[in-house]
Every structure is written in C-alpha cells, then in structure tokens.
Scaffold this motif. Structure first.
Motif, PDB file in Angstrom:
ATOM      1  N   VAL A  86       0.833  -1.201   0.000  1.00 15.15           N
ATOM      2  CA  VAL A  86       0.000   0.000   0.000  1.00 15.15           C
ATOM      3  C   VAL A  86       0.871   1.257   0.000  1.00 15.15           C
ATOM      4  CG1 VAL A  86      -2.071  -0.979   1.043  1.00 15.15           C
ATOM      5  CG2 VAL A  86      -0.209  -0.244   2.509  1.00 15.15           C
ATOM      6  N   GLY A  87       0.351   2.305  -0.622  1.00 21.69           N
ATOM      7  CA  GLY A  87       1.013   3.601  -0.618  1.00 21.69           C
ATOM      8  C   GLY A  87      -0.013   4.701  -0.434  1.00 21.69           C
ATOM      9  N   ASP A  88       0.373   5.773   0.275  1.00 22.42           N
ATOM     10  CA  ASP A  88      -0.576   6.863   0.497  1.00 22.42           C
ATOM     11  C   ASP A  88      -0.211   8.081  -0.348  1.00 22.42           C
ATOM     12  OD1 ASP A  88       1.509   8.195   1.797  1.00 22.42           O
ATOM     13  OD2 ASP A  88       0.735   7.823   3.814  1.00 22.42           O
ATOM     14  N   TRP A  89      -0.954   9.169  -0.156  1.00 21.54           N
ATOM     15  CA  TRP A  89      -0.768  10.374  -0.958  1.00 21.54           C
ATOM     16  C   TRP A  89       0.430  11.201  -0.504  1.00 21.54           C
ATOM     17  CZ3 TRP A  89      -3.483  11.190  -5.367  1.00 21.54           C
ATOM     18  CH2 TRP A  89      -4.596  10.363  -5.578  1.00 21.54           C
ATOM     19  N   ASN A  90       1.070  10.796   0.585  1.00 22.57           N
ATOM     20  CA  ASN A  90       2.270  11.467   1.077  1.00 22.57           C
ATOM     21  C   ASN A  90       3.542  10.695   0.737  1.00 22.57           C
ATOM     22  OD1 ASN A  90       0.875  13.657   2.348  1.00 22.57           O
ATOM     23  ND2 ASN A  90       0.309  12.258   4.019  1.00 22.57           N
ATOM     24  N   PHE A  91       3.426   9.778  -0.219  1.00 24.21           N
ATOM     25  CA  PHE A  91       4.558   9.005  -0.745  1.00 24.21           C
ATOM     26  C   PHE A  91       5.118   8.013   0.273  1.00 24.21           C
ATOM     27  CE2 PHE A  91       4.539  13.221  -2.802  1.00 24.21           C
ATOM     28  CZ  PHE A  91       4.259  12.833  -4.102  1.00 24.21           C
ATOM     29  N   ASN A  92       4.316   7.633   1.248  1.00 29.99           N
ATOM     30  CA  ASN A  92       4.694   6.548   2.149  1.00 29.99           C
ATOM     31  C   ASN A  92       4.277   5.220   1.529  1.00 29.99           C
ATOM     32  OD1 ASN A  92       5.596   8.184   4.468  1.00 29.99           O
ATOM     33  ND2 ASN A  92       3.447   8.809   4.566  1.00 29.99           N
ATOM     34  N   ASN A  93       5.138   4.220   1.616  1.00 27.64           N
ATOM     35  CA  ASN A  93       4.849   2.892   1.091  1.00 27.64           C
ATOM     36  C   ASN A  93       5.192   1.847   2.144  1.00 27.64           C
ATOM     37  OD1 ASN A  93       4.239   3.340  -1.972  1.00 27.64           O
ATOM     38  ND2 ASN A  93       6.063   4.572  -1.550  1.00 27.64           N
ATOM     39  N   ALA A  94       4.371   0.815   2.235  1.00 28.38           N
ATOM     40  CA  ALA A  94       4.601  -0.222   3.232  1.00 28.38           C
ATOM     41  C   ALA A  94       3.980  -1.524   2.753  1.00 28.38           C
ATOM     42  CB  ALA A  94       4.017   0.188   4.588  1.00 28.38           C
ATOM     43  N   ASN A  95       4.268  -2.603   3.475  1.00 31.53           N
ATOM     44  CA  ASN A  95       3.736  -3.904   3.094  1.00 31.53           C
ATOM     45  C   ASN A  95       3.296  -4.685   4.319  1.00 31.53           C
ATOM     46  OD1 ASN A  95       6.074  -5.886   3.896  1.00 31.53           O
ATOM     47  ND2 ASN A  95       7.083  -4.200   2.800  1.00 31.53           N
ATOM     48  N   ALA A  96       2.376  -5.588   4.097  1.00 33.05           N
ATOM     49  CA  ALA A  96       1.907  -6.528   5.117  1.00 33.05           C
ATOM     50  C   ALA A  96       1.969  -7.920   4.510  1.00 33.05           C
ATOM     51  CB  ALA A  96       0.482  -6.196   5.548  1.00 33.05           C
ATOM     52  N   ASN A  97       2.654  -8.824   5.177  1.00 32.47           N
ATOM     53  CA  ASN A  97       2.830 -10.179   4.676  1.00 32.47           C
ATOM     54  C   ASN A  97       2.159 -11.170   5.624  1.00 32.47           C
ATOM     55  OD1 ASN A  97       4.960  -9.507   2.491  1.00 32.47           O
ATOM     56  ND2 ASN A  97       5.779  -8.580   4.343  1.00 32.47           N
ATOM     57  N   TYR A  98       1.488 -12.162   5.053  1.00 29.17           N
ATOM     58  CA  TYR A  98       0.776 -13.153   5.849  1.00 29.17           C
ATOM     59  C   TYR A  98       1.207 -14.554   5.445  1.00 29.17           C
ATOM     60  CZ  TYR A  98      -2.131  -9.248   7.273  1.00 29.17           C
ATOM     61  OH  TYR A  98      -2.565  -8.042   7.794  1.00 29.17           O
ATOM     62  N   GLU A  99       1.371 -15.393   6.450  1.00 24.20           N
ATOM     63  CA  GLU A  99       1.881 -16.750   6.237  1.00 24.20           C
ATOM     64  C   GLU A  99       1.014 -17.527   5.250  1.00 24.20           C
ATOM     65  OE1 GLU A  99       2.923 -20.763   8.857  1.00 24.20           O
ATOM     66  OE2 GLU A  99       1.818 -19.089   9.757  1.00 24.20           O
ATOM     67  N   TYR A 100      -0.279 -17.294   5.291  1.00 24.77           N
ATOM     68  CA  TYR A 100      -1.174 -17.923   4.314  1.00 24.77           C
ATOM     69  C   TYR A 100      -2.425 -17.078   4.166  1.00 24.77           C
ATOM     70  CZ  TYR A 100      -3.860 -19.675   8.343  1.00 24.77           C
ATOM     71  OH  TYR A 100      -4.588 -19.770   9.500  1.00 24.77           O
ATOM     72  N   ILE A 101      -3.114 -17.266   3.042  1.00 27.94           N
ATOM     73  CA  ILE A 101      -4.456 -16.735   2.838  1.00 27.94           C
ATOM     74  C   ILE A 101      -5.357 -17.919   2.521  1.00 27.94           C
ATOM     75  CG2 ILE A 101      -3.937 -16.229   0.408  1.00 27.94           C
ATOM     76  CD1 ILE A 101      -6.128 -14.047   0.554  1.00 27.94           C
ATOM     77  N   TYR A 102      -6.564 -17.873   3.061  1.00 24.50           N
ATOM     78  CA  TYR A 102      -7.514 -18.964   2.902  1.00 24.50           C
ATOM     79  C   TYR A 102      -8.901 -18.358   2.728  1.00 24.50           C
ATOM     80  CZ  TYR A 102     -10.025 -23.283   4.190  1.00 24.50           C
ATOM     81  OH  TYR A 102     -10.847 -24.378   4.215  1.00 24.50           O
ATOM     82  N   ILE A 103      -9.538 -18.625   1.586  1.00 26.56           N
ATOM     83  CA  ILE A 103     -10.886 -18.150   1.297  1.00 26.56           C
ATOM     84  C   ILE A 103     -11.791 -19.370   1.254  1.00 26.56           C
ATOM     85  CG2 ILE A 103     -12.350 -16.874  -0.308  1.00 26.56           C
ATOM     86  CD1 ILE A 103     -10.112 -15.216   0.990  1.00 26.56           C
ATOM     87  N   TYR A 104     -12.843 -19.376   2.078  1.00 32.11           N
ATOM     88  CA  TYR A 104     -13.615 -20.611   2.198  1.00 32.11           C
ATOM     89  C   TYR A 104     -15.110 -20.348   2.322  1.00 32.11           C
ATOM     90  CZ  TYR A 104     -13.761 -19.527   7.214  1.00 32.11           C
ATOM     91  OH  TYR A 104     -13.966 -18.920   8.420  1.00 32.11           O
ATOM     92  N   GLY A 105     -15.869 -21.376   1.964  1.00 33.26           N
ATOM     93  CA  GLY A 105     -17.314 -21.360   2.151  1.00 33.26           C
ATOM     94  C   GLY A 105     -18.074 -20.679   1.035  1.00 33.26           C
ATOM     95  N   ASP A 106     -19.396 -20.818   1.092  1.00 33.84           N
ATOM     96  CA  ASP A 106     -20.253 -20.221   0.070  1.00 33.84           C
ATOM     97  C   ASP A 106     -20.252 -18.701   0.123  1.00 33.84           C
ATOM     98  OD1 ASP A 106     -20.963 -22.737  -0.793  1.00 33.84           O
ATOM     99  OD2 ASP A 106     -22.775 -22.835   0.443  1.00 33.84           O
ATOM    100  N   ASP A 107     -19.871 -18.132   1.281  1.00 34.03           N
ATOM    101  CA  ASP A 107     -19.846 -16.678   1.402  1.00 34.03           C
ATOM    102  C   ASP A 107     -18.417 -16.125   1.387  1.00 34.03           C
ATOM    103  OD1 ASP A 107     -19.249 -17.805   3.823  1.00 34.03           O
ATOM    104  OD2 ASP A 107     -20.817 -16.773   4.957  1.00 34.03           O
ATOM    105  N   TYR A 108     -17.470 -16.952   0.951  1.00 35.35           N
ATOM    106  CA  TYR A 108     -16.089 -16.509   0.686  1.00 35.35           C
ATOM    107  C   TYR A 108     -15.449 -15.828   1.892  1.00 35.35           C
ATOM    108  CZ  TYR A 108     -17.656 -17.521  -4.034  1.00 35.35           C
ATOM    109  OH  TYR A 108     -18.167 -18.156  -5.137  1.00 35.35           O
ATOM    110  N   ARG A 109     -15.454 -16.511   3.018  1.00 36.88           N
ATOM    111  CA  ARG A 109     -14.871 -15.963   4.246  1.00 36.88           C
ATOM    112  C   ARG A 109     -13.352 -15.920   4.176  1.00 36.88           C
ATOM    113  NH1 ARG A 109     -18.413 -15.301   8.519  1.00 36.88           N
ATOM    114  NH2 ARG A 109     -20.523 -15.946   7.977  1.00 36.88           N
ATOM    115  N   LEU A 110     -12.777 -15.053   4.982  1.00 32.39           N
ATOM    116  CA  LEU A 110     -11.344 -14.784   4.956  1.00 32.39           C
ATOM    117  C   LEU A 110     -10.644 -15.343   6.189  1.00 32.39           C
ATOM    118  CD1 LEU A 110      -8.832 -13.094   3.852  1.00 32.39           C
ATOM    119  CD2 LEU A 110      -9.640 -11.284   5.377  1.00 32.39           C
ATOM    120  N   ASP A 111      -9.502 -15.987   5.962  1.00 25.05           N
ATOM    121  CA  ASP A 111      -8.586 -16.304   7.050  1.00 25.05           C
ATOM    122  C   ASP A 111      -7.177 -16.037   6.534  1.00 25.05           C
ATOM    123  OD1 ASP A 111      -7.584 -17.093   9.478  1.00 25.05           O
ATOM    124  OD2 ASP A 111      -7.813 -19.232   9.132  1.00 25.05           O
ATOM    125  N   VAL A 112      -6.315 -15.524   7.390  1.00 22.42           N
ATOM    126  CA  VAL A 112      -4.916 -15.309   7.036  1.00 22.42           C
ATOM    127  C   VAL A 112      -4.037 -15.789   8.185  1.00 22.42           C
ATOM    128  CG1 VAL A 112      -5.336 -13.357   5.486  1.00 22.42           C
ATOM    129  CG2 VAL A 112      -4.931 -12.935   7.926  1.00 22.42           C
TER     130      VAL A 112
END
Length: 203
Positions: A86-112
């Motif tokens: 992600v980056g903002d309008w003040n030229f700051n940039n950063a990242n977020a890393n997750y060991e895994y992403i998991y999307i499940y179920g009929d309503d597409y739930r989130l786990d990370v």
C-alpha cells in the motif's frame, strides 16, 4: 490445487523474490469497484491496470471447500502466502505479509496466517468475515451495508477499516475521503495491491 479452467493472470517477478500472482491492483481510480457480488466472484478489470482476480479463483486455489484451514493449508498445492502493498498520498509505502491466505465457504470468508511487515496487521478484525458487496450485505453492522458506504466490496466486519476496494479518493481541504480505500496509518490509500504465491512444502 489445479483450476478446472485456465485463466490469465499477472505475475510480479520483482517483489520480494518474485513469483507473485496479482489478486488486486489499485493505482489511479480508472476502474469502477462499486460492483455487485457476481462481479467480485468472477473477477473484473484489466490485468495490467486496475483489477480484481475473483473470489472463485481464490477459493479454488486455497482449497476453500471446507472450513478446516489447518488440515488444508499444507495439503498439495493449497498453501498460498499473501503480500499486501500500500502507498498513500504522502509518498509513504509499506507492506503486510501473511503466512497464508484462505478463502472458504459459500460466502467466501477470509482467514490469514501470521503477520510480518511495516504496514500494520489490519486484517485482524476481519478474520472469518464473509465478503460483502453492494447487493450482498454480509457484514456484522446491524444498521447499514458497509459495501454501499465504502462503494466497493470487501470482508467488512463492523466498519469500513480496512478496505482496498472502496472508492478512490484524493484528499483535499473539502474532501476527507471518509470510507474510501484505506489501510491503517496509510489512509487514504493511493496505490494498493494484493499478491499471492504458492508455498511449496518439502518433507
């Protein structure tokens, strides 16, 4: 996990070792993200511009037929790590890393999985949240559809923080960008991407 039908994807071969498949890209507000649920299931946009890959693809890749993430995340081909940039309008940039992403179920739930990075672990309040869109209110707020407030689909819980599919907004004296795309201290967001990469486990 192999997909039943081949799809075209954009691969980032430069960030953090390369090999990333781009799931989401926001950069200039050129694409309308205020869409209904079926668009978010199928995916939309331009692979080289602003885009959303699709919930159906994410669920298939992460083997999200069941809620038992702990059994499946290390199964054959089902373990995919996640990187958010992600980056903002003040030229700051950063990242977020997750060991895994998991999307499940009929309503597409989130786990990370476990977090690392410098953007902040903003997904915490949205774990186990269903995906909401303008025509599919699945958030935990009792009085409003947060996808309509933010003008974009996302795994909303009780508010619109964070979300990277909300409306694109440049802040001014008269425009505070409330409800626009945001990620913690990098708000409002100017550029954003979500990328996933298969983790190969050897024994």
């Amino acid at each position: 996990m192999e997909l039943a039908n081949p799809i075209s994807v954009y691969c980032d071969m430069n960030s953090n070792g390369g090999g990333w498949m781009v799931v989401l890209r926001r950069k200039d507000g050129s694409t309308n993200f205020n869409l209904q649920m079926q668009s978010y299931i199928d995916g939309f946009g331009d692979l080289t511009g602003e885009m959303w890959l699709g919930l159906s693809v994410l669920r298939d890749l992460t083997c999200g037929i069941t809620e038992d993430v702990y059994d499946l995340r290390n199964a054959g081909g089902c373990h995919w790590e996640l990187r958010v940039e992600v980056g903002d309008w003040n030229f700051n940039n950063a990242n977020a890393n997750y060991e895994y992403i998991y999307i499940y179920g009929d309503d597409y739930r989130l786990d990370v999985g476990a977090y690392s990075g410098n953007a902040g672990n903003e997904f915490t309040p949205q774990l186990d949240s269903a995906f909401s869109a303008s025509d599919n209110d699945r958030d935990a707020h009792l009085l409003m559809n947060l996808a309509q407030v933010a003008r974009g689909g996302w795994w909303y819980n009780l508010d619109t923080t964070p979300n990277l599919c909300g409306y694109y907004c440049q802040p001014t004296v008269l425009e505070t960008c409330s409800g626009s795309m945001n990620w913690g201290w990098l708000s409002p967001v100017k550029t954003a991407s979500m990328k996933t990469r298969r983790v190969v486990t050897t024994y």
